[in-house]
Design a protein around this motif. Structure first.
Motif: not given
Lengths: 263, 293, 287
Positions: B176, B180, B183-184, B194, B196-199, B202
């Protein structure tokens, strides 16, 4: 409209009774009852997702291709129990041809597209060329493709491809032709040509055509079956001659649905 | 047999289906056969010598007539340390380059890097080993002799693992990546946040799966380590000591091993199957559950 | 307000670490290829490629080694391709998905792919060399490699078949075309790319293999006269020169250069083909 013969009660080529179909645990059709008179065109109409295409693919057991599809009930074709285990699918599918919504010619030459099923059915090699020409003439494609029979069928336009598929199905000389929205993926002009072709088939064979185009059903067909989703599964809410269903529908659902075609 | 299906097929189709099913069954049996035959050959060792002696024996003297010793501890340590070192070194390099490929470079560069990783994957392990012997080992030798060492094995092996881990990580991050990033960006987050805290969180299961797969490859690798690690049977005291792995031990000794010694080598082969099989199964489960969540 | 600058630093650090990692990988890879090719290329000549090794490999060429390599690969493909193709076709076209048999076969192939190559060597030695009495031979080595690349062939062929749209199957079935003809005339041609890519990748993997061969096909450098003769592959030749022959480096370099360049070529070709087919497929689906 009135010059059409009313079907004799006994001459039904297909009799469907108590048909249930489910995919895994999801029901698709429940308790479908319908008779299809010989040498007439029967339309299957209804909103999308009410099991029209599933219904059609039961009639030539194409549902066998779907691994978790369960079919029960009774489908009789000319005295043959279609759903029985012993049913000879090879013979059934030769006698019950099919044309799909999206034209699906094989990635082969036009000639090989026509040849493959004929060879498969052991048609003598001497007759094959004749049958190919005859079938392509039937769909008005011969003059357009006779000089490029060995070119890829994928190079044809959408309308031509669909007519090729029709010719391919007709070359096996079926008694019933199942058509799954055969015009909906085509441009209007090509759609009209295909529609005309189907309309002329009435003299020779029985046609069951799925359509969501009520105007088409009205001008093309002799009988109409209205499918509707009830309690999570599709079923027939009204069936009869085209005039009865459109002019004098018995059920509320059908009258509301066909009202769209009047307005 | 599903009669409802078979009956509806023509005779040639039924014969074809039987032939294909036979082929599939044979393919499915190969791994079973491997385990059974290796187990069969290992049985004498497991029965007569017993697992405890593999760790209890002080020494590895499998051919001694009077008092054979089967202490596998040095080899276990060798395999474990080489694998651990290679995974620890390869993982950050692989993950950072996967992040680069998925988030930071234009498509064409990403394509190029991915292809390069695939090519690296296709280099024969014996060539890695040979290169390690003629390039890496002399460099280490000039610094801390003898050169053929745990460190040489770790360096060469980590290069071999990078493609496996990086490609898995890239797939996990890609799932994604585009969504990501968009949207980020709409939320005003920047790329570093994005990533380090999302991708990465996940994709952590997928990355973990890739690391386990790399570890399985490291444990099973033979040629590269046999050539660069020195193959001395000892528990290494430092990175610069030569070591012998379980795989190298089989490769070195099988050609002259007989009777009990041979059976012991098969027992270590069985251990390799179990360890790599476990790692791969764990990797599959981890990646799959990650994809579902 | 305060997160903005910190985050920008994080972004820059990440980019830098990424570039450093990528540069390290590219440098190491480049170093390897450059070093092998630079030292090896000067030794490679027509005589080297055709002559028999002499003086334990320090002199002469690799002619017989290449013949043995090709024979072993031939045996390997002769076993892996039919078996892999049959398995993939059955899994994709005949089996009921999610039945216990399918699940078992897929797991066992996954595990097979994870078995270390040295263990394949042990298995090949017991089963092919000893039980089937093939001895240290090209046949035994080829069969061992065949088992090894089987999962790869199955996987890519299966993916190729799965990429064929279902309309094709339905269309053929509606014309009462048998499964066998559908497969031969329609599905396999459409899935050919998967088969070709799988065979090429398998070939590359087999040609790269050493550990599975040292106990199965042996070290003999003579020209093989039959598949029951022992013969060493190029990779085993490199191993032997590096480990067992003092001052064997020059010829090991040359052999490594030949093997490395051939394998890079095979892998590039396989990726290019796979890419092109993928593009054509997406182009078709968007039409």
């Amino acid at each position: 409209m009135t010059n059409r013969e009313q079907p004799a009660a006994t001459d039904n080529v297909l009799t469907i009774d108590g048909l249930n179909v489910s995919y895994g645990k999801v029901p698709a059709l429940r308790d479908v009852r319908l008779t299809v008179p010989r040498h007439q065109i029967t339309a299957v109409v209804g909103p999308s997702g009410c099991g029209k295409s599933t219904f059609l693919s039961v009639l030539n057991r194409l549902t066998d291709l779907v691994p978790d599809c369960r079919v029960s009930g009774r489908v009789e074709f000319d005295g043959i129990d279609v759903l029985s285990r012993g049913c000879d699918l090879f013979a059934l599918r030769r006698r019950v041809g099919m044309v799909f919504q999206k034209p699906n010619p094989f990635a082969l030459s036009i000639r090989r597209n026509m040849e493959l099923p004929l060879r498969e059915h052991r048609v003598p090699a001497t007759e094959i060329d004749g049958i190919i020409e005859c079938s392509l003439r039937d769909v008005g494609l011969w003059d357009e493709v006779k000089d490029r029979l060995d070119k890829s069928a994928l190079k044809l336009s959408g309308g031509q491809q669909q007519r090729l598929c029709l010719a391919r199905a007709l070359s096996l000389d079926p008694e019933v032709l199942l058509c799954d929205e055969p015009c909906s993926a085509l441009d209007p002009l090509s759609g009209e040509i295909v529609e005309d072709l189907i309309s002329r088939l009435r003299e020779r064979i029985t046609v069951v055509i799925v359509t969501h185009n009520l105007a088409q059903a009205r001008r093309l067909t002799d009988n109409v079956a209205v499918f509707w989703q009830q309690n999570g599964a599709g079923t027939v809410v009204e069936a009869g001659s085209v005039d009865d269903v459109f002019e004098n529908p018995q059920s509320e659902i059908a009258s509301a649905y066909v009202a769209g075609s009047r307005g | 047999m599903k009669p409802s299906r078979s009956n509806s097929w023509s005779d040639p189709d039924r014969r074809l289906e039987l032939a294909l099913r036979a082929a599939a069954s044979v393919s499915g049996c190969v791994v079973l056969l491997i385990v059974l035959f290796v187990l069969w050959q290992a049985l004498p060792a497991l029965r007569d010598i017993g697992l405890p002696r593999f760790v209890a024996d002080a020494d590895w003297r499998p051919t001694s007539d009077t008092q054979p010793q089967f202490g596998m501890l040095p080899m276990l340590a060798g395999s474990g340390l080489v694998t651990l070192g290679a995974v620890l070194l390869a993982t950050p390099l692989a993950v950072f380059s996967a992040v680069l490929v998925e988030f930071y470079v234009p498509r064409s560069v990403a394509w190029l890097l991915r292809r390069l990783l695939e090519l690296l994957n296709g280099v024969p392990s014996v060539v890695f080993g040979f290169w390690g012997l003629v390039v890496v080992v002399p460099l280490i030798n000039a610094w801390q002799p003898p050169g053929q060492s745990l460190l040489a094995g770790v360096l060469v092996l980590s290069l071999m693992l990078i493609p496996t881990i990086a490609l898995s990580a890239a797939v996990a991050l890609r799932d994604d990546a585009g969504d990501l990033a968009r949207s980020a960006a709409a939320l005003g987050l920047d790329r570093g946040a994005v990533v380090w805290s999302l991708a990465v969180p996940r994709a952590s299961r997928g990355i973990g799966g890739g690391v386990l797969l790399g570890a399985a490859r490291a444990v099973g690798e033979t040629m590269a380590v046999v050539i660069v690690c020195g193959n001395i049977v000892q528990v290494p005291a430092s990175l610069f000591d030569p070591v012998r792995t379980i795989t190298a031990n089989i490769a070195m000794e099988m050609s002259y091993a007989t009777a009990g010694h041979r059976s012991v080598l098969f027992a270590t082969g069985l251990l390799l199957i179990l360890v790599t099989g476990f790692l791969v199964a764990a990797s599959r489960l981890l990646s799959r559950r990650g994809a579902r969540a | 307000m305060s997160t903005q600058p910190r985050s920008a630093t994080l972004d820059r650090l990440t980019a830098m670490a990424g570039w450093l990692a990528a540069a390290a990988i590219v440098a190491a890879f480049g170093w390897l290829v450059f070093d092998i090719v630079r030292h090896g290329a000067s030794e490679v000549s027509w005589t080297f490629l055709t002559a028999e090794p002499a003086d334990a490999g320090r002199a002469g060429g690799i002619g017989t080694v290449l013949v043995s390599t090709l024979l072993i690969l031939g045996v390997c493909l002769a076993i892996a391709v039919p078996l892999g193709l049959g398995t993939a076709v059955w899994l994709s076209e005949f089996a009921r998905p999610c039945s216990w048999r399918v699940t078992a076969i897929r797991w066992s192939l996954d595990l097979l792919a994870s078995v270390p190559s040295i263990v394949f060597g042990l298995f090949g030695m017991v089963v092919f060399c000893q039980m089937l009495r093939l001895g240290f031979s090209i046949a035994a080595g080829g069969l061992t490699l065949g088992c090894m690349i089987l999962p790869l062939v199955v996987q890519t062929t299966y993916a190729g078949l799965q990429s064929v749209p279902n309309e094709l199957r339905a269309g053929a079935a509606a014309l009462a075309i048998s499964r066998a003809s559908t497969l031969r005339h329609l599905l396999l041609p459409a899935a050919l790319h998967g088969v070709v890519v799988g065979v090429m990748l398998g070939l590359g993997r087999a040609a790269a293999e050493t550990a599975a061969l040292i106990f199965t096909s042996g070290y003999v450098t003579r020209m093989p006269e039959s598949l029951l003769d022992s013969g060493r592959t190029a990779s085993v030749h490199i191993y032997d020169l590096a480990m067992n022959v003092p001052r064997g480096e020059a010829r090991a370099y040359a052999t490594a250069a030949v093997l490395l360049l051939t394998l890079l070529l095979i892998n590039v070709a396989a990726t290019v083909l796979a890419d092109r087919w993928l593009q054509r497929q997406t182009a078709r689906s968007f039409r």
